[in-house]
Structures are given as structure tokens and as C-alpha cells.
Motif scaffolding. Structure first.
Motif, PDB file in Angstrom:
ATOM      1  N   ASP A 124       0.829  -1.204   0.000  1.00  0.00           N
ATOM      2  CA  ASP A 124       0.000   0.000   0.000  1.00  0.00           C
ATOM      3  C   ASP A 124       0.863   1.253   0.000  1.00  0.00           C
ATOM      4  OD1 ASP A 124      -2.621   1.366   0.315  1.00  0.00           O
ATOM      5  OD2 ASP A 124      -1.803   1.938   2.261  1.00  0.00           O
ATOM      6  N   LYS A 125       1.923   1.240   0.817  1.00  0.00           N
ATOM      7  CA  LYS A 125       2.823   2.396   0.881  1.00  0.00           C
ATOM      8  C   LYS A 125       3.568   2.575  -0.435  1.00  0.00           C
ATOM      9  CE  LYS A 125       6.086   4.570   4.036  1.00  0.00           C
ATOM     10  NZ  LYS A 125       6.815   4.445   5.325  1.00  0.00           N
ATOM     11  N   LYS A 179       1.276   4.288  -2.951  1.00  0.00           N
ATOM     12  CA  LYS A 179       1.144   5.724  -2.679  1.00  0.00           C
ATOM     13  C   LYS A 179       2.400   6.480  -3.109  1.00  0.00           C
ATOM     14  CE  LYS A 179      -2.084   5.228   1.187  1.00  0.00           C
ATOM     15  NZ  LYS A 179      -2.287   5.398   2.649  1.00  0.00           N
ATOM     16  N   THR A 220       2.476   6.847  -6.877  1.00  0.00           N
ATOM     17  CA  THR A 220       1.547   7.903  -7.307  1.00  0.00           C
ATOM     18  C   THR A 220       2.153   9.285  -7.078  1.00  0.00           C
ATOM     19  OG1 THR A 220      -0.345   6.488  -6.753  1.00  0.00           O
ATOM     20  CG2 THR A 220      -0.761   8.838  -6.955  1.00  0.00           C
ATOM     21  N   ALA A 221       2.782   9.465  -5.909  1.00  0.00           N
ATOM     22  CA  ALA A 221       3.402  10.762  -5.600  1.00  0.00           C
ATOM     23  C   ALA A 221       4.548  11.057  -6.560  1.00  0.00           C
ATOM     24  CB  ALA A 221       3.909  10.766  -4.149  1.00  0.00           C
TER      25      ALA A 221
END
Length: 227
Positions: A124-125, A128, A131-132
Motif C-alpha cells: 500500500d505504501k 502511494k 503515485t506521488a
């Protein structure tokens, strides 16, 4: 005389006094034996009866009675036994210290394991972060292509606001300097000590510089140093 039954009031009170083996008054005994639902008055009578029969000792201090287990019923260790007990106690203390240390190490390992992310949390991290990174790469690509990310009118509003704040800062700094110079002109005190006494902090004390902010103004709005 036959020994009291183990569940009788006399047996309960006698066992408690012997187990405690320290000076006790009626209130302490009553508080400690509340779980047996024994009234304070009954405990007082039982203590007096035990003292009268010689099963416990007592002393009177004015109106207060203090009860104590008979010491002749306890085995008193000799010096050799005392030394042996001291050695055993030292060993037990050492073992206790080692066990506490081991427990601390285990607790530390547990905390470390709990702080580690699960595989699902790692994935999950990672998603993210990807995406960033993509968002930042898109912004960077726009900047390289000459795309304006801030509208000119928005930039003018911000620049004007910044210029007004710097101007106000400069005015107030000058006003304070004039006032401070007037107040301290004939003061015998050390100026640094006086500032600390009245609780004054200037720009330099808190690590900021008006000039460094002035340098951010457009070239046409800048003032010469010292102005």
C-alpha cells in the motif's frame, strides 16, 4: 484447650496476626479482614480473647491497644543460618536482575516486530509513493516545457502582499530602534541584560533577517542595504 477451627473468627484473626508478625491495632485488622464480613466489634473481642489466653501479645498505649504475634513461636536463625539466607537472597536478587533483563530484551523484540510493516502495508505504501512520484514527474515535465504553474495575476497578488509585509516590518523595526535608542541613551545598565530583563527579542535574537526577505523582492522594489 483444642485449637480453634480454621474457619472460626478466632482462627482467622489468629492466623492473620501470626502471618503479619508486626504491631497491629483493631482498625488495621478489621480493614484487612473485610472479605470475611467480620465486624470491628467482634474483631476487638476476639483480639482481647486471644491476648487473655496468651495466644498473642499486646501492649497498651493510653486507650489504644497494639497486638503482636508471640515471638517465641518463631524459630530464630543463628548467625550461620543468617549468613546462608543472605547468600541465597543475593543469588535470588541476581537471578531476578537477569530475568528482568531477559524480559526487557523480549519486550524490545516484540516492539520491534510490531513496528515492522506487514506485506500488505508495504504494498500500500509503495503504491502511494509511486503515485506521488508520478505527480512530481508530471510537474517537472511541465516546468521543463515552459508551462506556468502559477497564474500571472495570482503571482502579482502574492508579490504585492509580500512587499507590504516587508515594508511594515521595516517601518516597525525602525520605530523600535528609535524608541529603544531614546530609552537606553543614558541607561547605566548593560543593554543585553536590559533586553533580557524586560523580555525583548529582536530579529537577530530569533535568527531572522529583514535583509534576506528584502532580497526576495523584485529588483525594482528593493531598497539599498541599511535603508
Amino acid at each position: 484447650m483444642a485449637p480453634p477451627k480454621s474457619d472460626s473468627t478466632e482462627a482467622i484473626v489468629l492466623n492473620f496476626v501470626n502471618e503479619q508478625n508486626r504491631p497491629l491495632n483493631t482498625q488495621i485488622v478489621a480493614d484487612s479482614l473485610q472479605k470475611f464480613n467480620l465486624k470491628k466489634g467482634l474483631i476487638q473481642k476476639t483480639l482481647d480473647a486471644l491476648a487473655d489466653s496468651g495466644k498473642i501479645s499486646f501492649k497498651e498505649y493510653g486507650k489504644q491497644k497494639v497486638y503482636l504475634a508471640r515471638q517465641d513461636q518463631f524459630d530464630v536463625p543463628n548467625s550461620e543460618e543468617l549468613n546462608q539466607m543472605k547468600e541465597e537472597n543475593a543469588k535470588l536478587q541476581q537471578q531476578l536482575g537477569e530475568e528482568k533483563k531477559a524480559i526487557g530484551e523480549v519486550e524490545g523484540e516484540i516492539k520491534a516486530l510490531q513496528s515492522n510493516l506487514t506485506l500488505e502495508q508495504i504494498r500500500d505504501k509503495e503504491a502511494k509513493l509511486r503515485t506521488a512520484v508520478e505527480e512530481m514527474e508530471n510537474k517537472l515535465e511541465n516546468l521543463r516545457g515552459g508551462v506556468m504553474l502559477v497564474k500571472p495575476e495570482d503571482r502579482k497578488v502574492v508579490e504585492k502582499m509580500f512587499e507590504e509585509k516587508v515594508t511594515q516590518w521595516r517601518k516597525r523595526k525602525r520605530m523600535f530602534k528609535d524608541l529603544w535608542d531614546t530609552i537606553t541613551e543614558n541607561s547605566p545598565k548593560d543593554l543585553k541584560e536590559l533586553k533580557e530583563e524586560v523580555g525583548i527579542e529582536n530579529d537577530e535574537d530569533v535568527g531572522v533577517s529583514l535583509q534576506s526577505f528584502s532580497d526576495l523582492l523584485p529588483q525594482s522594489k528593493k531598497r539599498k542595504r541599511g535603508q
